[in-house]
Structure formats: structure tokens, C-alpha cells
Design an enzyme around this catalytic site. Structure first.
Site, PDB file in Angstrom:
ATOM      1  N   CYS A  37       0.971  -1.530   0.033  1.00  0.00           N
ATOM      2  CA  CYS A  37      -0.195   0.103  -0.161  1.00  0.00           C
ATOM      3  C   CYS A  37       0.760   1.477   0.049  1.00  0.00           C
ATOM      4  CB  CYS A  37      -1.017   0.567   0.996  1.00  0.00           C
ATOM      5  SG  CYS A  37       0.281   0.127   3.131  1.00  0.00           S
ATOM      6  N   THR A  39       1.398   3.634   2.550  1.00  0.00           N
ATOM      7  CA  THR A  39       2.277   3.461   3.930  1.00  0.00           C
ATOM      8  C   THR A  39       3.616   2.521   3.410  1.00  0.00           C
ATOM      9  OG1 THR A  39       0.511   3.825   4.982  1.00  0.00           O
ATOM     10  CG2 THR A  39       2.160   3.177   5.307  1.00  0.00           C
ATOM     11  N   HIS A  42       5.877   5.032   1.165  1.00  0.00           N
ATOM     12  CA  HIS A  42       6.311   6.062   1.854  1.00  0.00           C
ATOM     13  C   HIS A  42       7.630   5.128   2.965  1.00  0.00           C
ATOM     14  CE1 HIS A  42       3.890   8.768   1.605  1.00  0.00           C
ATOM     15  NE2 HIS A  42       3.272   8.685   1.945  1.00  0.00           N
ATOM     16  N   CYS A  93      -5.311   4.336  27.094  1.00  0.00           N
ATOM     17  CA  CYS A  93      -5.179   6.183  26.663  1.00  0.00           C
ATOM     18  C   CYS A  93      -6.444   6.526  26.485  1.00  0.00           C
ATOM     19  CB  CYS A  93      -4.281   6.196  25.413  1.00  0.00           C
ATOM     20  SG  CYS A  93      -5.200   5.494  24.268  1.00  0.00           S
ATOM     21  N   CYS A  96      -8.738   5.031  23.793  1.00  0.00           N
ATOM     22  CA  CYS A  96      -9.054   4.393  24.183  1.00  0.00           C
ATOM     23  C   CYS A  96     -10.422   4.462  25.156  1.00  0.00           C
ATOM     24  CB  CYS A  96      -7.974   2.728  24.469  1.00  0.00           C
ATOM     25  SG  CYS A  96      -6.694   2.424  23.447  1.00  0.00           S
ATOM     26  N   CYS A 104      -5.453   4.952  19.132  1.00  0.00           N
ATOM     27  CA  CYS A 104      -4.903   4.713  20.575  1.00  0.00           C
ATOM     28  C   CYS A 104      -3.771   6.234  20.338  1.00  0.00           C
ATOM     29  CB  CYS A 104      -5.002   2.880  20.395  1.00  0.00           C
ATOM     30  SG  CYS A 104      -3.424   2.898  21.214  1.00  0.00           S
TER      31      CYS A 104
END
Length: 341
Positions: A37, A39, A42, A93, A96, A104
Site C-alpha cells: 500500500c 504506507t 512511504h 489512553c 481507548c 489509540c
């Protein structure tokens, strides 16, 4: 087992490693296909070295079969076809605690922050494994994760029947968003300058136009008697795409920001004020989105065969990345680890 290891910008190496046996609450999966993909591109370019460690196994779009289960795993069995939701969240967190574990604040995104799916055998927490129906081919199932992205984006926008929707950017995610929105009964137009991508959209029944030669805003104004679009998805990552997405919206229209913009963009805030527009961010997906993606794939609602441009062996992983990097006549490229059976 074989694994593709990232060694730095534009450097991938094929290594032999020992499979990791599943511990308590874990599952080892024999990977069938891994998708590449944006990402991953990248990462390949070295843009994410701050998160991706040395000798990292990347990749997160995948399908496969359960090869072994650890202690305490009862809902999954050896041989079961599966995919993985690669988002390990902390559960503690603020995000969450508010039910937004998909964003998250201490997210471990597998394939970036920890070992991913570009390996023949992948050991993951059992709670992240998504069972697949037997009738869904593993080749098609490798698209479940990007389809889940599209499902989440469309849900975020609350797309409904007869909504006028404009998708800016016709890469794989843009086409999937258009397909999911159209499946909900929306009137969809996809704006994409690349002729090949427009051709893919047209072949699967999505109306497309070239924003470099066609006036997207004028077309939508004509279609809506001057009211403007209800929803725009910005998937291009370009400054021009942002401007078009804002300009095309009607009163109280919703702009969903899907693309990752690596630099600030100018935006017409007066139009936001004048038309009471809304801006939504859309990142990743929740488990319900994955489940719905599986359902859509199994029902044949997603044109998987038309979106999968190439399937390469692991020995050709470099060529696969180069094909995506060069653009042209490519949508999704899969790495094949084992034949389906």
C-alpha cells in the site's frame, strides 16, 4: 521461512528466519498474500525511519491460514482462513477509554511499529485475527484491510442513499470509497487525472472525470441544481484536491480528509463559515469495519479482480515496489507466499 526485510531507503532484502512459535494468546499464520500500500511505499522511500526499525519486516494487508495456535486460543483452529487487523491498542489512553481504540495514542501498527505481514509465517495476537468465510478466495481477501479503510471513511461521512458524493483521487482507496458509497445508494463522481485509473473506475461502474480538463464544481452544480455535493472525500493528497473538495460542497456539506497531507494546506475558511461546512478526519478502522469489509468481499460487492493489477513472487518484491512507485497501469500489487488450496 522467507521474510522481506527493510534495510533503509529503497533497500529490501530477502532473508531466511525461523518462524516464531505462538505464545499464550497468539496465533501463527501461514501468509498467502501480502498487499503493498501507500504506507509501504512511504517506508520504502525512507520517509518513516523514525518509526520503522532496522531489519524490520513491513506490510499489513494480508490473507492466510492459521498454522498453529498458542495456549488459551479456542476460537481459531489450524487451517482456518484468516486476515489480521494490524492495530494493537493500549486500552488505557484517553482515546481507548472513549471507545476510539483505532486511534489509540500509543498505537502499535504492525508492519510499521512491529513486525508485519511480508513474511511467510506471521505470529500475532489472537484477538487481532479476523476469520474469513470459506468461499472468499485468499487472493481477494488480501484486500480486506483497504476495504475496511473505505468502509470506515464512508461511515465517518454518514453517506446515505441519494447523497451526492465526490471522491477526489482515484487510487485504490479512492476507488474503494467510491464503490462502498455507491453501494449505499449514493450518486458518486470520482475525480482523477490519470487515464488508467479513470478507466478502472469506469469499468466497474463508477463515473469518473479528469479534474485537469473538466470543471468538477460546474458538473456537480448542474447535477444538483446549484445545491452542491453533500459529501466530498479528499484522497489525492494534493493542494488542488483540497480546494476542489471544499468548492464542490453545498450547504452543510461534509469534507472527509482521507489522504495524508505531509504539509499544511490553504483552505477557504470563509466558505466553511458561509455554508456551515464540516471537516472530518478519517484514520484507520474499527473491528466492525473489518467485519463489514469481509461481508462485502464475500458478497462480491467489491471488484477485487479489477483492482489487483499484478501478483508477484517474493523474489520479485523489488519489481513490485518499483511498479507501484512508477504509477502507470497499476492499482494493487500482491506478493504471493503460497498457492491457494
Amino acid at each position: 521461512m522467507t521474510a522481506v526485510v527493510y534495510r533503509g531507503a529503497r533497500t529490501l532484502e530477502i532473508e531466511q528466519r525461523d518462524p516464531e512459535p505462538p505464545g499464550s494468546g497468539q496465533v501463527r499464520i501461514d501468509v498467502a498474500y501480502t498487499g503493498i500500500c501507500g504506507t509501504d511505499l512511504h517506508i520504502y522511500h525512507g520517509d518513516m525511519d523514525g518509526r520503522v526499525g532496522a531489519a524490520a519486516v513491513i506490510g499489513h494487508e494480508m490473507s492466510g491460514r492459521v498454522a498453529a495456535v498458542g495456549a488459551g486460543v479456542t476460537a481459531l483452529s489450524v487451517g482456518m482462513p484468516v486476515t489480521v487487523m494490524p492495530t494493537k491498542f493500549c486500552g488505557q489512553c484517553a482515546a481507548c477509554r472513549r471507545g476510539n481504540s483505532h486511534i489509540c495514542q500509543a498505537m502499535d501498527f504492525m508492519g510499521i511499529d512491529s513486525p508485519g505481514a511480508m513474511q511467510a509465517s506471521w505470529t500475532v495476537p489472537a484477538e487481532l485475527v479476523i476469520p474469513l468465510p470459506a468461499e472468499l478466495s485468499l487472493r481477494h481477501a488480501a484486500l480486506v484491510e483497504p476495504v475496511a479503510v473505505a468502509v470506515h471513511d464512508v461511515r465517518r461521512a454518514d453517506v446515505g442513499a441519494d447523497d451526492h458524493v465526490v471522491v477526489i483521487g482515484g487510487g485504490p482507496v479512492g476507488v474503494l470509497i467510491a464503490a462502498v458509497a455507491q453501494g449505499r445508494g449514493a450518486h458518486v463522481v470520482l475525480a482523477e487525472p490519470d487515464a488508467f485509473r479513470r478507466g478502472v473506475a469506469d469499468e466497474i461502474g463508477i463515473e469518473s472525470m479528469d479534474p485537469t480538463t473538466d470543471d468538477v464544481v460546474a458538473l456537480i452544480d448542474k447535477r444538483t441544481d446549484g445545491a452542491g455535493a453533500d459529501i466530498a472525500f479528499e484522497v489525492s493528497g494534493s493542494a488542488a484536491g483540497v480546494s476542489t473538495a471544499v468548492d464542490v460542497l453545498g450547504t452543510r456539506g461534509r469534507l472527509v480528509m482521507v489522504a495524508i497531507h505531509t504539509q499544511p494546506r490553504e483552505i477557504d475558511l470563509h466558505r466553511y463559515f458561509w455554508r456551515e461546512l464540516e471537516l472530518f478526519g478519517a484514520r484507520l478502522y474499527q473491528r466492525d469495519d473489518m467485519t463489514e469489509a469481509v461481508r462485502l468481499m464475500a458478497a462480491g460487492a467489491i471488484p477485487a479482480d479489477r483492482l489487483i493489477s499484478r501478483i508477484e513472487s517474493v523474489d520479485s518484491v523489488g519489481a513490485a515496489f518499483e511498479a507501484l512507485e512508477g504509477g502507470g497501469s497499476v492499482m494493487k500489487v500482491l506478493i504471493e507466499w503460497q498457492k491457494e488450496h
